[in-house]
Design an enzyme around this catalytic site. Structure first.
Site, PDB file in Angstrom:
ATOM      1  N   HIS A  57       0.850  -1.190   0.000  1.00 13.26           N
ATOM      2  CA  HIS A  57       0.000   0.000   0.000  1.00 13.26           C
ATOM      3  C   HIS A  57       0.892   1.249   0.000  1.00 13.26           C
ATOM      4  CE1 HIS A  57      -3.965  -1.897   1.774  1.00 13.26           C
ATOM      5  NE2 HIS A  57      -3.484  -2.576   0.748  1.00 13.26           N
ATOM      6  N   GLU A  59       1.038   3.819   1.890  1.00 11.89           N
ATOM      7  CA  GLU A  59       1.580   4.230   3.193  1.00 11.89           C
ATOM      8  C   GLU A  59       2.775   3.372   3.599  1.00 11.89           C
ATOM      9  OE1 GLU A  59      -1.591   3.404   2.367  1.00 11.89           O
ATOM     10  OE2 GLU A  59      -2.979   4.049   3.940  1.00 11.89           O
ATOM     11  N   CYS A  87      -6.109   1.677   6.031  1.00 12.32           N
ATOM     12  CA  CYS A  87      -6.683   0.404   6.473  1.00 12.32           C
ATOM     13  C   CYS A  87      -6.008   0.002   7.795  1.00 12.32           C
ATOM     14  CB  CYS A  87      -6.429  -0.664   5.402  1.00 12.32           C
ATOM     15  SG  CYS A  87      -4.728  -1.267   5.344  1.00 12.32           S
ATOM     16  N   CYS A  90      -2.124  -0.411   7.591  1.00 15.78           N
ATOM     17  CA  CYS A  90      -1.368   0.838   7.453  1.00 15.78           C
ATOM     18  C   CYS A  90      -1.460   1.696   8.714  1.00 15.78           C
ATOM     19  CB  CYS A  90      -1.853   1.596   6.227  1.00 15.78           C
ATOM     20  SG  CYS A  90      -1.414   0.738   4.701  1.00 15.78           S
TER      21      CYS A  90
END
Lengths: 159, 159
Positions: A57, A59, A87, A90
């Site tokens: 992801h 992040e 999410c 993260c």
């Protein structure tokens, strides 16, 4: 006194540029930047499909880039800007990396772990907490996501 | 019918071997293995200090190794064994990677996100849920952690 709102919009624009890079790669368009001492210190965009990595992801990539640059896993003094509410994975990574603050764009009612489903970044039971800002350039972030999913639906008509 | 308890102990032994590797590197001793079709498919141990990466927990490393090997971020059909109850980041990564099942050793009352503080891997609001097993060889895992922190305290006497 610094105008945090104006600065937040400025850095969210940078995160949106990262999201556009994800879009161009046919990835769900989410982008992030990490800011230290008033400057962009590290960047990341979603690369889950490209890398075939469920942890890739925006992040996580930005956090790993910042840690590599600082030569430390402790990112205190830094703020992460991300175009979509993080999410659980993260949000947990932000706690683990000791970031000072998280600012997100659009909320994610289905999976967000900062304001929507739960708040993992300011949980008193965990060993670190972040300050939170949200809704910065939310419309721009949402519009990019909408455009992406609209195109996806066009490419895959009714089964 | 397979004896899941016996198999779980067998694979947790493999995760403990990974934890020992972390210990040897002066890392908090946590290890993980991912099992597919009754065989160890990927391994990982905590490398946070060695790599200077806040995301380099045993589980994340094992997940990334498994995804690289399968050439896909979707790890359905697999079980992850980890010696310590996962933190929120790692529990979230297990959901994101669509693993079938997680089995942990010792519970982590201060940071565990499967049974201790919350349960992120079986949250109906998220888009995937895992089966959970826990407490497998918990004593062995805990003893290794205790030994590590005891030695750390010896190396850093009262300030």
């Amino acid at each position: 006194m610094e105008d945090r709102t104006e600065l937040d919009r400025l850095f969210m624009q940078e995160a949106l540029k990262e999201a556009e890079k994800a879009y161009a790669l046919d990835e769900v368009p989410v982008g992030a930047v990490i800011v230290c001492d008033g400057e962009v210190y590290a960047r990341g965009h979603n690369l889950r499909e490209t890398m075939g990595d469920p942890t890739a992801h925006a992040e996580i990539i930005a956090i790993r880039n910042a840690a590599r640059k600082r030569k430390s896993w402790r990112l205190h003094g830094m703020t992460i800007y991300v175009t979509l509410e993080p999410c659980p994975m993260c949000a947990g990574a932000m706690v683990n990396s000791r970031l000072d603050r998280v600012v997100f764009g659009a909320a994610d009612p289905k999976g967000g772990a900062v304001v929507s489903l739960m708040n993992l970044v300011a949980d008193d039971r965990l060993n670190h907490r972040l300050q939170v800002g949200g809704g910065v350039l939310a419309g721009e972030s949402q519009e990019l996501l909408r455009r992406f999913f609209r195109q996806k639906r066009k490419e895959q008509p009714e089964k």
